[in-house]
Design a protein around this motif. Sequence first.
Motif, PDB file in Angstrom:
ATOM      1  N   SER A  24     -50.986  37.911 -75.130  1.00 18.53           N
ATOM      2  CA  SER A  24     -51.475  37.069 -74.036  1.00 18.53           C
ATOM      3  C   SER A  24     -52.304  35.913 -74.594  1.00 18.53           C
ATOM      4  CB  SER A  24     -52.320  37.905 -73.074  1.00 18.53           C
ATOM      5  OG  SER A  24     -53.435  38.439 -73.760  1.00 18.53           O
ATOM      6  N   CYS A  25     -52.180  35.652 -75.896  1.00 16.20           N
ATOM      7  CA  CYS A  25     -53.016  34.622 -76.515  1.00 16.20           C
ATOM      8  C   CYS A  25     -52.368  33.240 -76.477  1.00 16.20           C
ATOM      9  CB  CYS A  25     -53.361  35.004 -77.958  1.00 16.20           C
ATOM     10  SG  CYS A  25     -51.958  35.021 -79.088  1.00 16.20           S
ATOM     11  N   ILE A  26     -51.200  33.125 -75.854  1.00 14.54           N
ATOM     12  CA  ILE A  26     -50.450  31.871 -75.837  1.00 14.54           C
ATOM     13  C   ILE A  26     -50.037  31.538 -74.410  1.00 14.54           C
ATOM     14  CG2 ILE A  26     -48.216  30.827 -76.488  1.00 14.54           C
ATOM     15  CD1 ILE A  26     -49.847  31.020 -78.916  1.00 14.54           C
ATOM     16  N   GLU A  27     -50.125  30.265 -74.064  1.00 11.26           N
ATOM     17  CA  GLU A  27     -49.502  29.737 -72.851  1.00 11.26           C
ATOM     18  C   GLU A  27     -48.515  28.673 -73.295  1.00 11.26           C
ATOM     19  OE1 GLU A  27     -52.255  28.032 -70.094  1.00 11.26           O
ATOM     20  OE2 GLU A  27     -53.272  29.932 -69.736  1.00 11.26           O
ATOM     21  N   VAL A  50     -50.650  26.313 -75.742  1.00 13.31           N
ATOM     22  CA  VAL A  50     -52.107  26.430 -75.691  1.00 13.31           C
ATOM     23  C   VAL A  50     -52.455  27.835 -76.186  1.00 13.31           C
ATOM     24  CG1 VAL A  50     -54.158  26.363 -74.231  1.00 13.31           C
ATOM     25  CG2 VAL A  50     -52.233  24.832 -73.729  1.00 13.31           C
ATOM     26  N   TYR A  51     -53.313  27.885 -77.193  1.00  9.59           N
ATOM     27  CA  TYR A  51     -53.630  29.179 -77.805  1.00  9.59           C
ATOM     28  C   TYR A  51     -55.128  29.482 -77.698  1.00  9.59           C
ATOM     29  CZ  TYR A  51     -54.971  26.216 -81.760  1.00  9.59           C
ATOM     30  OH  TYR A  51     -55.551  25.256 -82.545  1.00  9.59           O
ATOM     31  N   GLU A  52     -55.425  30.771 -77.672  1.00 10.13           N
ATOM     32  CA  GLU A  52     -56.818  31.221 -77.640  1.00 10.13           C
ATOM     33  C   GLU A  52     -57.472  30.957 -78.984  1.00 10.13           C
ATOM     34  OE1 GLU A  52     -56.857  35.374 -76.689  1.00 10.13           O
ATOM     35  OE2 GLU A  52     -56.259  35.023 -74.608  1.00 10.13           O
ATOM     36  N   GLU A  53     -58.770  30.719 -78.949  1.00  6.74           N
ATOM     37  CA  GLU A  53     -59.532  30.571 -80.194  1.00  6.74           C
ATOM     38  C   GLU A  53     -59.296  31.827 -81.030  1.00  6.74           C
ATOM     39  OE1 GLU A  53     -60.941  27.574 -80.547  1.00  6.74           O
ATOM     40  OE2 GLU A  53     -60.409  27.157 -78.480  1.00  6.74           O
ATOM     41  N   GLY A  54     -59.113  31.655 -82.318  1.00  5.73           N
ATOM     42  CA  GLY A  54     -58.864  32.783 -83.206  1.00  5.73           C
ATOM     43  C   GLY A  54     -57.383  33.128 -83.343  1.00  5.73           C
ATOM     44  N   SER A  55     -56.519  32.416 -82.613  1.00  2.00           N
ATOM     45  CA  SER A  55     -55.079  32.705 -82.665  1.00  2.00           C
ATOM     46  C   SER A  55     -54.288  31.566 -83.289  1.00  2.00           C
ATOM     47  CB  SER A  55     -54.557  32.962 -81.239  1.00  2.00           C
ATOM     48  OG  SER A  55     -55.202  34.071 -80.672  1.00  2.00           O
ATOM     49  N   LEU A  56     -54.940  30.729 -84.089  1.00  3.45           N
ATOM     50  CA  LEU A  56     -54.272  29.579 -84.690  1.00  3.45           C
ATOM     51  C   LEU A  56     -53.085  29.994 -85.556  1.00  3.45           C
ATOM     52  CD1 LEU A  56     -54.003  26.574 -85.331  1.00  3.45           C
ATOM     53  CD2 LEU A  56     -55.727  26.889 -87.125  1.00  3.45           C
ATOM     54  N   SER A  81     -55.754  24.196 -78.902  1.00  6.78           N
ATOM     55  CA  SER A  81     -56.554  25.379 -78.569  1.00  6.78           C
ATOM     56  C   SER A  81     -56.985  25.244 -77.108  1.00  6.78           C
ATOM     57  CB  SER A  81     -57.775  25.486 -79.475  1.00  6.78           C
ATOM     58  OG  SER A  81     -58.692  24.452 -79.179  1.00  6.78           O
ATOM     59  N   GLN A  82     -57.424  26.346 -76.522  1.00  6.24           N
ATOM     60  CA  GLN A  82     -57.914  26.280 -75.140  1.00  6.24           C
ATOM     61  C   GLN A  82     -59.067  25.288 -75.027  1.00  6.24           C
ATOM     62  OE1 GLN A  82     -58.779  30.436 -74.497  1.00  6.24           O
ATOM     63  NE2 GLN A  82     -56.825  30.762 -73.449  1.00  6.24           N
ATOM     64  N   LYS A  83     -59.942  25.283 -76.023  1.00  3.52           N
ATOM     65  CA  LYS A  83     -61.082  24.375 -76.021  1.00  3.52           C
ATOM     66  C   LYS A  83     -60.612  22.912 -76.061  1.00  3.52           C
ATOM     67  CE  LYS A  83     -65.315  23.288 -78.543  1.00  3.52           C
ATOM     68  NZ  LYS A  83     -66.118  23.572 -79.722  1.00  3.52           N
ATOM     69  N   GLU A  84     -59.639  22.622 -76.929  1.00  2.60           N
ATOM     70  CA  GLU A  84     -59.112  21.253 -77.019  1.00  2.60           C
ATOM     71  C   GLU A  84     -58.465  20.826 -75.707  1.00  2.60           C
ATOM     72  OE1 GLU A  84     -57.887  20.912 -81.717  1.00  2.60           O
ATOM     73  OE2 GLU A  84     -56.584  22.082 -80.377  1.00  2.60           O
ATOM     74  N   GLU A  85     -57.738  21.752 -75.077  1.00  2.35           N
ATOM     75  CA  GLU A  85     -57.095  21.416 -73.806  1.00  2.35           C
ATOM     76  C   GLU A  85     -58.135  21.115 -72.742  1.00  2.35           C
ATOM     77  OE1 GLU A  85     -55.443  20.796 -70.322  1.00  2.35           O
ATOM     78  OE2 GLU A  85     -56.674  22.610 -70.471  1.00  2.35           O
ATOM     79  N   ILE A  86     -59.190  21.904 -72.691  1.00  6.15           N
ATOM     80  CA  ILE A  86     -60.256  21.669 -71.703  1.00  6.15           C
ATOM     81  C   ILE A  86     -60.937  20.332 -71.962  1.00  6.15           C
ATOM     82  CG2 ILE A  86     -62.540  22.473 -70.956  1.00  6.15           C
ATOM     83  CD1 ILE A  86     -61.383  25.371 -71.399  1.00  6.15           C
ATOM     84  N   GLU A  87     -61.227  20.035 -73.241  1.00  7.67           N
ATOM     85  CA  GLU A  87     -61.904  18.779 -73.590  1.00  7.67           C
ATOM     86  C   GLU A  87     -61.062  17.552 -73.251  1.00  7.67           C
ATOM     87  OE1 GLU A  87     -62.760  19.267 -77.746  1.00  7.67           O
ATOM     88  OE2 GLU A  87     -64.531  20.504 -77.367  1.00  7.67           O
ATOM     89  N   THR A  88     -59.752  17.658 -73.364  1.00  6.95           N
ATOM     90  CA  THR A  88     -58.877  16.504 -73.141  1.00  6.95           C
ATOM     91  C   THR A  88     -58.234  16.478 -71.760  1.00  6.95           C
ATOM     92  OG1 THR A  88     -56.942  17.644 -74.043  1.00  6.95           O
ATOM     93  CG2 THR A  88     -58.289  16.362 -75.597  1.00  6.95           C
ATOM     94  N   SER A  89     -58.296  17.592 -71.035  1.00 11.48           N
ATOM     95  CA  SER A  89     -57.594  17.726 -69.746  1.00 11.48           C
ATOM     96  C   SER A  89     -56.119  17.358 -69.881  1.00 11.48           C
ATOM     97  CB  SER A  89     -58.257  16.862 -68.665  1.00 11.48           C
ATOM     98  OG  SER A  89     -59.588  17.251 -68.463  1.00 11.48           O
ATOM     99  N   PHE A  90     -55.521  17.757 -71.000  1.00 11.67           N
ATOM    100  CA  PHE A  90     -54.149  17.365 -71.308  1.00 11.67           C
ATOM    101  C   PHE A  90     -53.163  17.802 -70.227  1.00 11.67           C
ATOM    102  CE2 PHE A  90     -49.996  17.653 -73.311  1.00 11.67           C
ATOM    103  CZ  PHE A  90     -49.932  16.469 -74.028  1.00 11.67           C
TER     104      PHE A  90
END
Length: 103
Positions: A24-27, A50-56, A81-90
């Motif tokens: 479940s670490c990937i969308e 989009v991946y969870e932190e720690g799942s690179l 990463s989820q964080k990058e997606e949130i920061e960019t609203s991609f």
Amino acid sequence: MPESPPWISSVLCEATSGFLRSTSCIEVHLFGSVMRADSGKLGDVDILVVYEEGSLAFAHVFCNHLRSLTTHPPLDVIALSQKEEIETSFIATVGAKRIWPLL
């Protein structure tokens, strides 16, 4: 927003079956021309992972697997990463549609 062409779902289903069935670490999202009304003019199929932190490492292997598939039109895969997606609203910015996990 239009539905993606049926062949895309079957290609991605086949490509992801072994990778994503137990995680479940990937969308996975589709965006670009494949999701617009002009999808008859596809140059490529844009895929966002989009991946969870720690799942690179897992995301890297999965993205390389998608990139190795021979399709027409070709797959263009990017990962955030989820964080990058949130920061960019991609996802909101490009109007991406989540295709995995299924809603």
